[in-house]
Design an enzyme around this catalytic site. Structure first.
Site, PDB file in Angstrom:
ATOM      1  N   LYS A 130       1.328  -0.788  -0.103  1.00 15.12           N
ATOM      2  CA  LYS A 130      -0.440  -0.248  -0.024  1.00 15.12           C
ATOM      3  C   LYS A 130       1.105   1.006  -0.313  1.00 15.12           C
ATOM      4  O   LYS A 130       2.156   1.162   0.927  1.00 15.12           O
ATOM      5  CB  LYS A 130      -1.307   0.091   1.366  1.00 15.12           C
ATOM      6  CG  LYS A 130      -2.150   1.094   1.340  1.00 15.12           C
ATOM      7  CD  LYS A 130      -3.091   0.972   0.182  1.00 15.12           C
ATOM      8  CE  LYS A 130      -4.816   0.643   1.084  1.00 15.12           C
ATOM      9  NZ  LYS A 130      -5.681  -0.358   0.237  1.00 15.12           N
ATOM     10  N   ASP A 140      -7.290   4.210  -4.555  1.00 18.38           N
ATOM     11  CA  ASP A 140      -7.411   3.846  -3.132  1.00 18.38           C
ATOM     12  C   ASP A 140      -8.184   4.923  -2.944  1.00 18.38           C
ATOM     13  O   ASP A 140      -8.265   6.042  -3.957  1.00 18.38           O
ATOM     14  CB  ASP A 140      -6.313   3.287  -2.405  1.00 18.38           C
ATOM     15  CG  ASP A 140      -6.661   2.651  -0.664  1.00 18.38           C
ATOM     16  OD1 ASP A 140      -7.326   1.873  -0.831  1.00 18.38           O
ATOM     17  OD2 ASP A 140      -6.608   3.997   0.281  1.00 18.38           O
ATOM     18  N   ASN A 155     -16.114   6.096  -4.007  1.00 17.68           N
ATOM     19  CA  ASN A 155     -16.281   4.832  -5.355  1.00 17.68           C
ATOM     20  C   ASN A 155     -16.601   3.748  -4.510  1.00 17.68           C
ATOM     21  O   ASN A 155     -17.846   3.799  -5.293  1.00 17.68           O
ATOM     22  CB  ASN A 155     -15.034   4.481  -5.616  1.00 17.68           C
ATOM     23  CG  ASN A 155     -15.177   3.152  -6.231  1.00 17.68           C
ATOM     24  OD1 ASN A 155     -14.902   2.478  -6.467  1.00 17.68           O
ATOM     25  ND2 ASN A 155     -14.693   3.279  -8.080  1.00 17.68           N
ATOM     26  N   ALA A 156     -16.582   3.429  -3.782  1.00 18.04           N
ATOM     27  CA  ALA A 156     -16.843   2.241  -3.024  1.00 18.04           C
ATOM     28  C   ALA A 156     -18.584   2.783  -2.435  1.00 18.04           C
ATOM     29  O   ALA A 156     -19.427   2.016  -2.447  1.00 18.04           O
ATOM     30  CB  ALA A 156     -16.416   2.139  -1.832  1.00 18.04           C
TER      31      ALA A 156
HETATM   32  N1  GLU Z   1      -7.025  -0.184  -2.538  1.00 19.84           N
HETATM   33  C1  GLU Z   1      -7.888  -1.264  -2.267  1.00 19.84           C
HETATM   34  C2  GLU Z   1      -8.262  -1.971  -1.605  1.00 19.84           C
HETATM   35  O1  GLU Z   1      -7.700  -1.590  -0.861  1.00 19.84           O
HETATM   36  C3  GLU Z   1      -7.663  -1.960  -4.104  1.00 19.84           C
HETATM   37  C4  GLU Z   1      -6.646  -2.869  -4.156  1.00 19.84           C
HETATM   38  C5  GLU Z   1      -5.856  -3.249  -5.462  1.00 19.84           C
HETATM   39  O2  GLU Z   1      -6.737  -3.271  -6.060  1.00 19.84           O
HETATM   40  O3  GLU Z   1      -4.975  -3.712  -5.539  1.00 19.84           O
HETATM   41  O4  GLU Z   1      -8.983  -3.140  -1.618  1.00 19.84           O
END
Ligand code: GLU
Length: 410
Positions: free
Chosen positions: A104, A144, A217-218
């Site tokens: 991340k 993210d 988005n979510a």
């Molecule tokens: N940011 C998203 C998560 O927390 C997606 C990560 C990704 O697609 O690599 O799962």
């Protein structure tokens, strides 16, 4: 977000590792990230002044494959936060059977205060600073909080320029024309919806009312799927506050249009304004935290009335809150399962990039549905076997998969 988020991630892991009697050296290896870098990003702003931003990238481990996980732009991003989020990605990928470790990254910035030009400049500077530790077989970023396909497109372009070759598999959540996958934009919420659908076959839930915290988005797409499937979304919110109507809010698209025009969901017609705190405690059947960490804590867990909590955010519930909710009989569908649809379709995107052969949206949806539903059922079975909550069950499966790969390497 705060210092204790990494502590939360470590404690969640340690508690289950202890119950599983996981070997000490494996615990030590998984308690800390393999790597966490901090970079300094000087940016020439439109006004002529130079501002320096801090960026981070954490790679939790590479036992199952390259590290995978998003990049967030938020003023509260810290090294501790990305370390926690990277660890959660490890469990999420392992749980879904994806050949990845967790990663991340993020930049401490409020992107709403930047012009489009400044945002692009910052996104490219971040990639210039960390590109040596990225790669389709090394570490693969994605969107993210506050990042999107457009930003992924700039980042991909910068990476490819630096490497002097095309490398679409280095980043997922890209625009379709640069090798993105159909179905990626809606994937986190659609995956959450599949998980909820399975949960409702197994959990008695009296009604169909929902509150959604967060309208990124979510939050937006889950509101849309819930409304399309006959659920009544009574409240949604964003960082500025929430809106409520006891008979159900207007359509997700209308709320989005209002947010685009005014920068917030608050003040929407046919609804009253409420706070984020009030939203979490509403008398609804299903609560969807889809914002940031630390939403459900020991301060409000007792007042939460929802029977099912679908964690589309990462790390929204603290340990103490988990315990309170379990004792009350609420079922938490944990982040590493509930929001895994995003990284699952990222995996599909990467597979398409590596093979150069692209799938239809139907193929993406049916493969996502299969993975989410079978992962839900596996976690549900482990929960029944150990008489534990869904988080512990999900951790048990994920930790076992990572530990097996760890052992197979030595
Ligand atoms: N940011 C998203 C998560 O927390 C997606 C990560 C990704 O697609 O690599 O799962």
């Amino acid at each position: 977000m705060t210092e204790n988020v990494f502590k939360l991630a470590q404690d969640q892991f340690e508690i289950v590792a202890e119950k599983m009697e996981l070997e000490q050296h494996i615990r030590e290896a998984l308690k800390e990230p393999e790597l966490c870098v901090e970079v300094s990003l000087p940016i020439d702003m439109d006004s002529g002044v130079t501002k320096v931003f801090k960026g981070y990238r954490s790679q939790h481990n590479h036992f199952l494959g390259p590290t995978k996980g998003g990049i967030r732009f938020h003023p509260n991003v810290t090294g501790e936060e990305v370390k926690a989020l990277a660890m959660w990605m490890t469990w999420k990928c392992a749980l879904l059977g994806l050949p990845y470790g967790g990663g991340k990254g993020g930049i401490a910035v409020d992107p709403k205060k930047l012009s489009r030009h400044e945002l692009q400049h910052l996104s490219r500077a971040y990639i210039r600073a960390i590109y040596k530790i990225l790669g389709p077989e090394i570490d693969i970023p994605a969107p993210d909080v506050n990042t999107n396909a457009e930003i992924m497109g700039w980042m991909l372009d910068e990476y490819e320029k630096l490497c002097g070759k095309h490398a679409p598999g280095v980043i997922t959540g890209k625009p379709l024309c640069l090798g993105g996958s159909l179905g990626r934009e809606t994937a986190t919420s659609l995956g959450g919806w599949f998980c909820l659908e399975e949960a409702l076959k197994n959990i008695k839930c009296k009604g169909k009312t929902v509150a959604v915290q967060g309208y990124g988005n979510a939050g937006y797409y889950i509101t849309k799927y819930l409304q399309e499937n006959g659920f009544k979304v009574l409240a949604v919110s964003d960082s500025k506050g929430g809106i409520y109507n006891k008979n159900g809010l207007p359509s997700s698209e209308k709320i989005l249009e209002h947010k685009r025009n005014t920068t917030s969901v608050i003040g929407m017609k046919n609804s009253e304004n409420i706070t984020n705190e009030e939203l979490l405690e509403l008398d609804v059947d299903i609560l969807v935290p889809a914002a940031l960490e630390n939403a459900i804590t020991k301060k409000n867990a007792d007042n939460i009335k929802a029977k099912i909590i679908l964690e589309l955010a990462n790390g929204p519930t603290t340990l103490e809150a988990d315990k309170i909710l379990f004792e009350k009989g609420s079922v938490v569908l944990p982040d590493i399962l509930a929001n895994a649809g995003g990284v699952t379709v990222s995996y599909f995107e990467w597979v398409q990039n590596l093979s150069g052969y692209y799938w239809t949206e139907d193929e993406v949806h049916s493969k996502l549905s299969q993975r989410m539903k079978s992962s839900f059922m596996e976690v549900w079975k482990i929960k029944s076997q150990f008489n534990c909550d869904m988080r512990e069950a999900a951790y048990r499966k994920a930790i076992l998969a990572v530990a097996k790969a760890f052992k197979a390497r030595r």
